[in-house]
Design a protein around this motif. Structure first.
Motif, PDB file in Angstrom:
ATOM      1  N   CYS A 350       0.822  -1.152  -0.057  1.00  0.00           N
ATOM      2  CA  CYS A 350      -0.067  -0.073  -0.015  1.00  0.00           C
ATOM      3  C   CYS A 350       0.832   1.282   0.134  1.00  0.00           C
ATOM      4  O   CYS A 350       1.971   1.114   0.756  1.00  0.00           O
ATOM      5  CB  CYS A 350      -0.922   0.060   1.252  1.00  0.00           C
ATOM      6  N   MET A 351       0.432   2.297  -0.750  1.00  0.00           N
ATOM      7  CA  MET A 351       1.307   3.500  -0.637  1.00  0.00           C
ATOM      8  C   MET A 351       0.277   4.702  -1.210  1.00  0.00           C
ATOM      9  O   MET A 351      -0.858   4.257  -1.684  1.00  0.00           O
ATOM     10  CB  MET A 351       2.472   3.322  -1.908  1.00  0.00           C
ATOM     11  N   TRP A 352       0.585   5.810  -0.937  1.00  0.00           N
ATOM     12  CA  TRP A 352       0.130   7.201  -1.557  1.00  0.00           C
ATOM     13  C   TRP A 352       0.923   7.598  -2.708  1.00  0.00           C
ATOM     14  O   TRP A 352       2.123   7.607  -2.516  1.00  0.00           O
ATOM     15  CB  TRP A 352       0.107   8.133  -0.450  1.00  0.00           C
ATOM     16  N   VAL A 353       0.415   7.838  -3.890  1.00  0.00           N
ATOM     17  CA  VAL A 353       1.065   8.250  -5.183  1.00  0.00           C
ATOM     18  C   VAL A 353       0.602   9.520  -5.466  1.00  0.00           C
ATOM     19  O   VAL A 353      -0.665   9.694  -5.709  1.00  0.00           O
ATOM     20  CB  VAL A 353       1.174   7.108  -5.894  1.00  0.00           C
ATOM     21  N   LYS A 354       1.235  10.182  -6.198  1.00  0.00           N
ATOM     22  CA  LYS A 354       0.706  11.593  -6.908  1.00  0.00           C
ATOM     23  C   LYS A 354       1.756  11.686  -8.194  1.00  0.00           C
ATOM     24  O   LYS A 354       2.772  11.909  -8.075  1.00  0.00           O
ATOM     25  CB  LYS A 354       0.955  13.042  -6.067  1.00  0.00           C
ATOM     26  N   VAL A 355       0.973  11.226  -9.510  1.00  0.00           N
ATOM     27  CA  VAL A 355       1.890  11.233 -10.608  1.00  0.00           C
ATOM     28  C   VAL A 355       1.966  12.467 -11.405  1.00  0.00           C
ATOM     29  O   VAL A 355       0.958  13.006 -11.301  1.00  0.00           O
ATOM     30  CB  VAL A 355       1.146  10.073 -11.566  1.00  0.00           C
ATOM     31  N   ASP A 356       3.056  12.903 -11.641  1.00  0.00           N
ATOM     32  CA  ASP A 356       3.396  13.977 -12.350  1.00  0.00           C
ATOM     33  C   ASP A 356       3.190  13.976 -13.908  1.00  0.00           C
ATOM     34  O   ASP A 356       3.412  14.954 -14.679  1.00  0.00           O
ATOM     35  CB  ASP A 356       4.507  14.771 -11.983  1.00  0.00           C
ATOM     36  N   GLY A 357       3.357  12.826 -14.371  1.00  0.00           N
ATOM     37  CA  GLY A 357       3.380  12.439 -15.909  1.00  0.00           C
ATOM     38  C   GLY A 357       2.139  11.925 -16.600  1.00  0.00           C
ATOM     39  O   GLY A 357       1.040  12.109 -15.721  1.00  0.00           O
ATOM     40  N   ASP A 358       2.179  11.696 -17.591  1.00  0.00           N
ATOM     41  CA  ASP A 358       1.045  11.090 -18.263  1.00  0.00           C
ATOM     42  C   ASP A 358       0.867   9.467 -18.324  1.00  0.00           C
ATOM     43  O   ASP A 358       0.322   8.706 -18.869  1.00  0.00           O
ATOM     44  CB  ASP A 358       0.957  11.348 -19.600  1.00  0.00           C
ATOM     45  N   TYR A 359       1.939   8.927 -17.511  1.00  0.00           N
ATOM     46  CA  TYR A 359       1.940   7.394 -17.164  1.00  0.00           C
ATOM     47  C   TYR A 359       2.332   7.186 -15.897  1.00  0.00           C
ATOM     48  O   TYR A 359       3.387   8.125 -15.126  1.00  0.00           O
ATOM     49  CB  TYR A 359       2.605   6.486 -18.202  1.00  0.00           C
ATOM     50  N   ASP A 402      -6.246   4.738 -14.674  1.00  0.00           N
ATOM     51  CA  ASP A 402      -6.922   5.892 -15.021  1.00  0.00           C
ATOM     52  C   ASP A 402      -7.218   6.937 -14.049  1.00  0.00           C
ATOM     53  O   ASP A 402      -6.676   8.000 -14.234  1.00  0.00           O
ATOM     54  CB  ASP A 402      -8.255   5.606 -15.857  1.00  0.00           C
ATOM     55  N   ALA A 403      -7.611   6.407 -12.765  1.00  0.00           N
ATOM     56  CA  ALA A 403      -7.718   7.562 -11.993  1.00  0.00           C
ATOM     57  C   ALA A 403      -6.500   8.096 -11.080  1.00  0.00           C
ATOM     58  O   ALA A 403      -6.609   9.029 -10.575  1.00  0.00           O
ATOM     59  CB  ALA A 403      -8.675   6.696 -10.685  1.00  0.00           C
ATOM     60  N   LEU A 404      -5.338   7.608 -11.532  1.00  0.00           N
ATOM     61  CA  LEU A 404      -4.139   8.029 -10.764  1.00  0.00           C
ATOM     62  C   LEU A 404      -3.348   9.365 -11.573  1.00  0.00           C
ATOM     63  O   LEU A 404      -2.333   9.646 -11.098  1.00  0.00           O
ATOM     64  CB  LEU A 404      -3.139   6.940 -10.564  1.00  0.00           C
ATOM     65  N   LEU A 405      -4.019   9.372 -12.994  1.00  0.00           N
ATOM     66  CA  LEU A 405      -3.294  10.360 -13.741  1.00  0.00           C
ATOM     67  C   LEU A 405      -3.674  11.879 -13.772  1.00  0.00           C
ATOM     68  O   LEU A 405      -3.806  12.390 -14.693  1.00  0.00           O
ATOM     69  CB  LEU A 405      -3.406   9.657 -15.285  1.00  0.00           C
ATOM     70  N   HIS A 410      -3.427   9.845  -4.261  1.00  0.00           N
ATOM     71  CA  HIS A 410      -4.334   8.677  -4.490  1.00  0.00           C
ATOM     72  C   HIS A 410      -3.646   7.767  -3.698  1.00  0.00           C
ATOM     73  O   HIS A 410      -2.564   7.548  -3.717  1.00  0.00           O
ATOM     74  CB  HIS A 410      -4.634   8.215  -5.842  1.00  0.00           C
ATOM     75  N   HIS A 411      -4.674   6.743  -2.863  1.00  0.00           N
ATOM     76  CA  HIS A 411      -4.308   5.740  -2.204  1.00  0.00           C
ATOM     77  C   HIS A 411      -4.269   4.345  -3.211  1.00  0.00           C
ATOM     78  O   HIS A 411      -5.278   4.209  -3.554  1.00  0.00           O
ATOM     79  CB  HIS A 411      -5.005   5.474  -1.189  1.00  0.00           C
ATOM     80  N   LEU A 412      -3.182   3.498  -3.038  1.00  0.00           N
ATOM     81  CA  LEU A 412      -3.328   2.380  -3.830  1.00  0.00           C
ATOM     82  C   LEU A 412      -2.861   1.237  -2.851  1.00  0.00           C
ATOM     83  O   LEU A 412      -1.782   1.307  -2.155  1.00  0.00           O
ATOM     84  CB  LEU A 412      -2.047   2.548  -5.221  1.00  0.00           C
ATOM     85  N   CYS A 413      -3.497   0.279  -3.082  1.00  0.00           N
ATOM     86  CA  CYS A 413      -3.213  -1.121  -2.258  1.00  0.00           C
ATOM     87  C   CYS A 413      -3.153  -2.341  -3.231  1.00  0.00           C
ATOM     88  O   CYS A 413      -4.269  -2.399  -4.205  1.00  0.00           O
ATOM     89  CB  CYS A 413      -4.200  -1.131  -1.217  1.00  0.00           C
ATOM     90  N   VAL A 414      -2.162  -3.304  -3.580  1.00  0.00           N
ATOM     91  CA  VAL A 414      -2.195  -4.387  -4.410  1.00  0.00           C
ATOM     92  C   VAL A 414      -1.763  -5.627  -3.485  1.00  0.00           C
ATOM     93  O   VAL A 414      -0.927  -5.392  -2.604  1.00  0.00           O
ATOM     94  CB  VAL A 414      -1.220  -4.323  -5.250  1.00  0.00           C
ATOM     95  N   ILE A 415      -2.813  -6.407  -3.404  1.00  0.00           N
ATOM     96  CA  ILE A 415      -2.748  -7.649  -2.395  1.00  0.00           C
ATOM     97  C   ILE A 415      -2.814  -8.911  -3.355  1.00  0.00           C
ATOM     98  O   ILE A 415      -3.447  -9.010  -4.379  1.00  0.00           O
ATOM     99  CB  ILE A 415      -3.772  -7.653  -1.605  1.00  0.00           C
ATOM    100  N   TRP A 416      -1.860  -9.854  -2.873  1.00  0.00           N
ATOM    101  CA  TRP A 416      -1.808 -11.235  -3.621  1.00  0.00           C
ATOM    102  C   TRP A 416      -1.600 -12.110  -2.451  1.00  0.00           C
ATOM    103  O   TRP A 416      -1.047 -12.190  -1.589  1.00  0.00           O
ATOM    104  CB  TRP A 416      -0.580 -11.183  -4.413  1.00  0.00           C
TER     105      TRP A 416
END
Length: 525
Positions: A350-359, A402-405, A410-416
């Motif tokens: 889990c992390m908070w990210v703020k993307v400055d580019g288009d990807y 799409d929501a991160l751009l 935004h808060h992102l969590c990836v679980i496996w």
């Protein structure tokens, strides 16, 4: 002209023949034959000459028409040349792009071929060692089988002897049963004799005192009705039942419970350890001890939580620090001073990210010596709307981003989980995508290299600027278990960090390039 000359010469020749005498007519006939042959040849040459002149005249006419239309045809040729030049320029541009991509993939293929060569050599060495070990194990197994067969034979002999002894014991048990039946008959006869004797004693007794003494001497002494604790048991858990006299009557208004038969010889306790029925009601004596204060619970049942900080509008206040990646340089990345200590079968990132580019670029890269893509969260400039979640290359899943751009936090969590290969992808507390059968039963090995901001094509290196992360990252945390939806929501809303963390930004070792590590309590949009 040549035909007219031939006709004139022929007429002169005829006149000459008529003027000559008869003796010369024979030779003249021969000359006429030769002359006719020559005339035939001349006629054939004349016809050929006519055909050639006609062909040349036709060629001159055609060349005249071509020179007349030369300007129009020249304009058409110039237009065709321009179109061909445009097509060639487009072809050259495409060929250059294809060559650049081919160079990139050839480099990757060369690296992977080197790794595969190393793997093949390692596998050959391992196979040789396994063959040696298998030979040793086969020898051991043969010796064990030989010992087991001998033991089985011994056990069979023992079982035969035991079965013989069993038959003997069964016969002995039968004899004992018969003897016990006889003893029971004898004891019943003795009891009847004792009863008859007692009756005779009662009838022959003269005084009431002597009769009472005779009766009480044959009776077990009675204990007073007290509740005593069993030896070795906890208080207020177990009590010995009380044996009551026959002449006692129940007290009015008190509830009488079913009594059990008393033990043959109850253990006596000191007077200070006894309790009378009047001291406490029986329900309180049988009541189980209860824990009234929750603070007495052991620490293992408590989940450590951080104090809840109320979130302001437009801010996130459950982070301690932030990483800033300013550009796509291959020198901007972050390493950690520790790695996974054991193999991982369940994972939550889990992390908070703020993307400055288009990807998005590469958020996390975990590589080992045998595979540079053991676990990766990365995106490229070519795939702008997706994030590849890789576990054990080449297996991966595409996650929508799409929501991160939009340039906001935004808060992102990836679980496996290796159980059934399930995975979950959360964006701002909402389940964005999920699936199963993704590396079912797989184990992420320990001891690899963990890097933020760049994708590793080799252990600790091999970066590509097109895969770099540009933006801000905060609250990066890794767990070795599956977070529940409530825990994901709690992390996203600032209610604390759940237990079981194995990695966070507090474990950062080195910050490379122009990357910055900033201490902050809240994140502003």
């Amino acid at each position: 002209m040549k035909g007219c000359r031939a006709a004139v010469s022929f007429l002169l020749f005829v006149i000459y023949l008529h003027s000559q005498p008869a003796s010369r007519q024979v030779s003249a006939q021969k000359n006429t034959k030769n002359f006719l042959n020559r005339l035939k040849r001349l006629d054939e040459k004349f016809r050929r000459f006519q055909q050639e002149t006609l062909a040349r005249l036709h060629g001159i006419a055609d060349s005249y028409n071509l020179s007349y239309d030369a300007d129009g045809r020249f304009q058409v040729l110039t237009d065709q040349y321009q179109n061909i030049s445009v097509l060639l320029s487009d072809f050259q541009a495409r060929a250059a792009n294809d060559l650049s991509s081919l160079k990139y993939w050839t480099k990757k293929l060369q690296r992977k071929t080197k790794k595969l060569d190393l793997k093949v050599t390692g596998l050959e060495i391992a196979l040789k060692e396994q063959r040696k070990m298998s030979q040793k194990e086969t020898k051991k197994q043969k010796s064990l089988l030989f010992n087991l067969t001998q033991q089985l034979q011994d056990h069979r002999g023992w079982i035969g002897s035991i079965s013989a002894q069993r038959s003997e014991l069964q016969g002995g048990f039968r004899d004992l049963q018969d003897a016990l039946k006889k003893q029971v008959d004898i004891t019943s006869q003795l009891q009847e004799q004792v009863r008859t004797l007692l009756r005779k004693d009662v009838l022959t007794s003269r005084g009431s005192a002597s009769s009472v003494d005779s009766l009480t001497s044959n009776r077990t002494p009675q204990e007073p009705p007290t509740r005593s604790h069993a030896v070795g048991l906890e208080p207020s858990r177990r009590i010995f039942p009380v044996r009551k006299k026959v002449q006692d009557k129940p007290t009015p208004g008190k509830r009488v419970k079913n009594r059990l038969p008393s033990p043959p010889s109850p253990t006596r306790l000191p007077e200070n350890a006894r309790r009378r029925p009047q001291e406490k009601p029986e329900a309180e004596i049988l009541e189980e001890p209860r824990i009234r204060d929750l603070s007495q619970l052991p620490l293992i049942h408590k989940i450590p939580q951080r104090p809840h900080v109320p979130r302001k509008t437009g801010t996130v206040c459950n982070v301690d620090s932030m990483l800033y990646f300013p550009s796509t340089s291959t020198e901007n990345f972050v390493t950690f001073r520790k790695s996974f200590l054991t193999g991982i079968h369940e994972l939550s990132v889990c992390m908070w990210v703020k993307v400055d580019g288009d990807y998005v670029g590469t958020l996390l890269s975990y590589a080992t010596e045998d595979n540079d893509n053991k676990m990766v969260l990365y995106g490229r400039s070519s795939s702008q709307r997706s994030l590849d979640f890789v576990i054990g290359d080449p297996a991966y899943r595409e996650l929508p981003v799409d929501a991160l751009l939009d340039g906001r936090w935004h808060h992102l969590c990836v679980i496996w989980s290796a159980i059934e290969g399930r995975f979950w992808h959360y964006t701002d507390r909402r389940l964005t995508s999920t699936g199963s059968k993704f590396q079912k039963g797989y184990e992420i090995p320990a001891g690899g290299s963990i890097i933020l901001g760049q994708e590793q094509d080799s252990l600790g290196g091999g970066f590509d600027a097109a895969e770099a992360f540009v933006g801000r990252m905060a609250g990066f945390t890794v767990w070795n278990r599956v977070l529940s939806p409530g825990e994901v929501s709690g992390v996203a809303t600032g209610k604390g960090i759940p237990r079981g963390t194995v990695l966070s930004l507090n474990d950062v070792d080195q910050i490379h390039g122009s990357t910055q590590h900033v201490n902050c309590g809240c994140l502003e949009d």
